[in-house]
Design a protein around this motif. Structure first.
Motif, PDB file in Angstrom:
ATOM      1  N   VAL A 139      25.227  43.740  42.300  1.00  9.35           N
ATOM      2  CA  VAL A 139      25.961  44.399  41.227  1.00  9.35           C
ATOM      3  C   VAL A 139      26.040  43.468  40.016  1.00  9.35           C
ATOM      4  CG1 VAL A 139      28.219  43.539  42.007  1.00  9.35           C
ATOM      5  CG2 VAL A 139      28.097  45.704  40.743  1.00  9.35           C
ATOM      6  N   ILE A 140      26.115  44.051  38.827  1.00 15.70           N
ATOM      7  CA  ILE A 140      26.288  43.267  37.609  1.00 15.70           C
ATOM      8  C   ILE A 140      27.666  42.616  37.620  1.00 15.70           C
ATOM      9  CG2 ILE A 140      26.692  43.526  35.112  1.00 15.70           C
ATOM     10  CD1 ILE A 140      24.345  45.466  35.062  1.00 15.70           C
ATOM     11  N   ILE A 141      27.723  41.343  37.235  1.00 15.18           N
ATOM     12  CA  ILE A 141      28.968  40.585  37.231  1.00 15.18           C
ATOM     13  C   ILE A 141      29.337  40.180  35.805  1.00 15.18           C
ATOM     14  CG2 ILE A 141      30.171  38.509  38.032  1.00 15.18           C
ATOM     15  CD1 ILE A 141      29.601  40.429  40.282  1.00 15.18           C
ATOM     16  N   GLY A 142      30.551  40.496  35.406  1.00 16.02           N
ATOM     17  CA  GLY A 142      31.071  40.050  34.128  1.00 16.02           C
ATOM     18  C   GLY A 142      32.032  38.897  34.320  1.00 16.02           C
ATOM     19  N   GLY A 143      32.055  37.988  33.365  1.00 16.95           N
ATOM     20  CA  GLY A 143      32.969  36.847  33.426  1.00 16.95           C
ATOM     21  C   GLY A 143      34.023  36.956  32.338  1.00 16.95           C
ATOM     22  N   ASN A 144      35.247  37.194  32.735  1.00 14.79           N
ATOM     23  CA  ASN A 144      36.369  37.294  31.805  1.00 14.79           C
ATOM     24  C   ASN A 144      37.010  35.921  31.684  1.00 14.79           C
ATOM     25  OD1 ASN A 144      39.255  37.767  30.985  1.00 14.79           O
ATOM     26  ND2 ASN A 144      38.602  39.902  30.992  1.00 14.79           N
ATOM     27  N   ILE A 145      37.020  35.357  30.472  1.00 12.18           N
ATOM     28  CA  ILE A 145      37.457  33.973  30.303  1.00 12.18           C
ATOM     29  C   ILE A 145      38.641  33.855  29.359  1.00 12.18           C
ATOM     30  CG2 ILE A 145      35.206  33.010  30.878  1.00 12.18           C
ATOM     31  CD1 ILE A 145      34.642  32.657  27.917  1.00 12.18           C
ATOM     32  N   ASP A 172      26.556  37.985  34.173  1.00 13.53           N
ATOM     33  CA  ASP A 172      25.625  38.779  33.381  1.00 13.53           C
ATOM     34  C   ASP A 172      26.142  39.064  31.976  1.00 13.53           C
ATOM     35  OD1 ASP A 172      23.579  39.362  35.496  1.00 13.53           O
ATOM     36  OD2 ASP A 172      25.334  40.214  36.483  1.00 13.53           O
ATOM     37  N   TYR A 173      27.454  39.066  31.818  1.00 11.94           N
ATOM     38  CA  TYR A 173      28.038  39.227  30.487  1.00 11.94           C
ATOM     39  C   TYR A 173      29.385  38.531  30.449  1.00 11.94           C
ATOM     40  CZ  TYR A 173      31.201  42.917  32.243  1.00 11.94           C
ATOM     41  OH  TYR A 173      32.168  43.613  32.927  1.00 11.94           O
ATOM     42  N   PHE A 174      29.897  38.301  29.247  1.00  8.98           N
ATOM     43  CA  PHE A 174      31.169  37.613  29.067  1.00  8.98           C
ATOM     44  C   PHE A 174      32.186  38.500  28.343  1.00  8.98           C
ATOM     45  CE2 PHE A 174      28.561  33.880  29.793  1.00  8.98           C
ATOM     46  CZ  PHE A 174      29.411  33.038  30.499  1.00  8.98           C
ATOM     47  N   VAL A 175      33.448  38.279  28.669  1.00  5.21           N
ATOM     48  CA  VAL A 175      34.551  38.931  27.962  1.00  5.21           C
ATOM     49  C   VAL A 175      35.527  37.861  27.500  1.00  5.21           C
ATOM     50  CG1 VAL A 175      36.436  40.595  28.097  1.00  5.21           C
ATOM     51  CG2 VAL A 175      34.331  40.995  29.400  1.00  5.21           C
ATOM     52  N   LEU A 176      35.776  37.823  26.196  1.00 10.93           N
ATOM     53  CA  LEU A 176      36.786  36.923  25.653  1.00 10.93           C
ATOM     54  C   LEU A 176      38.129  37.635  25.743  1.00 10.93           C
ATOM     55  CD1 LEU A 176      34.904  35.687  22.439  1.00 10.93           C
ATOM     56  CD2 LEU A 176      34.859  34.710  24.739  1.00 10.93           C
TER      57      LEU A 176
END
Length: 345
Positions: A139-145, A172-176
């Motif tokens: 699954v696609i994984i997002g990183g919330n930082i 796979d993607y980032f969230v600020l």
């Protein structure tokens, strides 16, 4: 079975304790031969018509799990078998921190909502990386930082940058995450000038990698039209890849919970059904005012397939669930995906 049997039992206990118990229960269950395939057969919907292509990624379906559920990336492999198209881990901070004092998580059963003031409790970025090394690629994984609570204002950007650089090979993607109401110096994190600075620095770091990762901004549902106009300008000026709308709310209007109950709970971010309309309003405004200039991930109050379709019709390209997952169970993911397929017909 979840709503009739498991949820009534789970809701007898403290929300945070049952959250950790559920994680352990899922881990144990998945060790039993055949159960992984059983969960996948029951809940996952496999259909090419559900695929969505956004910011260079192909999502096998548009239903994701929002940040806050699997903070430390310890359960994403198991959760993938419930049929999610993507899972967002975090919020992750550079150093481990305990978060705010307990009790800090509260159910509003009559409102189908949750109030939390967790305060970015997590085990830190290095611990998350160790877990992400176990990624089975399902699954696609997002990183919330985010930033550590004790970080001084002049070091906020360095905190985000530390997490971004460390996690870059593993997500796979980032969230600020700049819109959580449960961290200190919230005002600075919503200042447009500071956000432009932060995004610029992170994007500069992104360009140092061979493969750049999409960067999104998670915003609050409580922004007025003027502030939303600023978000549209910000995305345009900084060339952000997209927006997640929305985070939790500080407002308490229209709740069935009594004033005494709310006073006893105290401050925190409200999620679930009570913020559904507020979140949808933000999505619709951003989509229409920007003329769909950027992708939007819609989250907030999705407890049914109809709620998800409402978000998509308002302008969201993908949706995420969190509180709805807790109240409705994993069957909600399948219901949303089937409804999307039915609507496509």
């Amino acid at each position: 079975m979840y709503k009739s049997l498991l949820r009534p039992i789970f809701f007898l206990f403290d929300p945070e304790k049952i959250h950790h118990f559920t994680f352990s229960l899922i881990k144990i269950t998945y060790r039993i031969p055949g159960f992984k395939d059983l969960f996948k057969a029951i809940y996952a919907v496999e259909d090419k018509r559900l695929e969505r292509k956004l910011f260079g990624l192909t999502f096998k379906n548009p239903v994701g799990l929002a940040a806050g559920f699997d903070k430390n990336a310890v359960l994403y492999n198991e959760l993938a078998n419930f049929g999610f198209g993507f899972i967002e881990i975090g919020t992750v901070t550079p150093k481990a921190q305990q978060g705010n004092p307990k009790k800090r998580l509260f159910r509003l059963k009559d409102d189908q909502g949750i109030i939390n003031r967790m305060g970015f409790n997590n085990e830190g970025v290095e611990a998350a990386i160790e877990q992400l090394k176990k990624n089975r690629g399902q699954v696609i994984i997002g990183g919330n930082i985010g930033k550590n609570t004790q970080t001084s204002p002049e070091e906020y950007t360095n905190d985000y940058l530390t997490c971004f650089n460390a996690l870059h090979p593993y997500v796979d993607y980032f969230v600020l995450n700049v819109s959580c109401p449960n961290v200190n110096s919230h005002a600075k994190l919503n200042d447009k000038d500071y956000l432009e600075e932060l995004i610029s620095v992170v994007q500069k770091a992104n360009k140092t990698f061979d493969k750049q990762k999409p960067i999104l901004l998670k915003i609050a549902p409580d922004l007025n039209k003027g502030q939303l106009d600023e978000i549209i300008d910000l995305v345009k000026n900084t060339k952000l890849d997209g927006v997640i709308a929305s985070n939790t709310s500080v407002f308490r209007e229209g709740l069935k919970a009594s004033d005494a109950q709310l006073k006893a709970i105290g401050n925190g971010g409200l999620s679930g059904q009570p913020i559904k309309a507020r979140s949808t309003r933000v999505i619709k405004y951003l989509s229409e005012k920007s003329e769909r200039a950027f992708p939007i991930i819609g989250v907030g109050g999705i407890h049914s397939a109809e709620d998800a379709l409402e978000k998509l019709e308002a302008g969201a390209d993908l949706v995420q669930i969190y509180t709805g997952f807790i109240y409705e169970g994993p069957g909600l993911i399948k219901a949303i995906n089937k409804a999307i397929l039915d609507r496509a017909k």
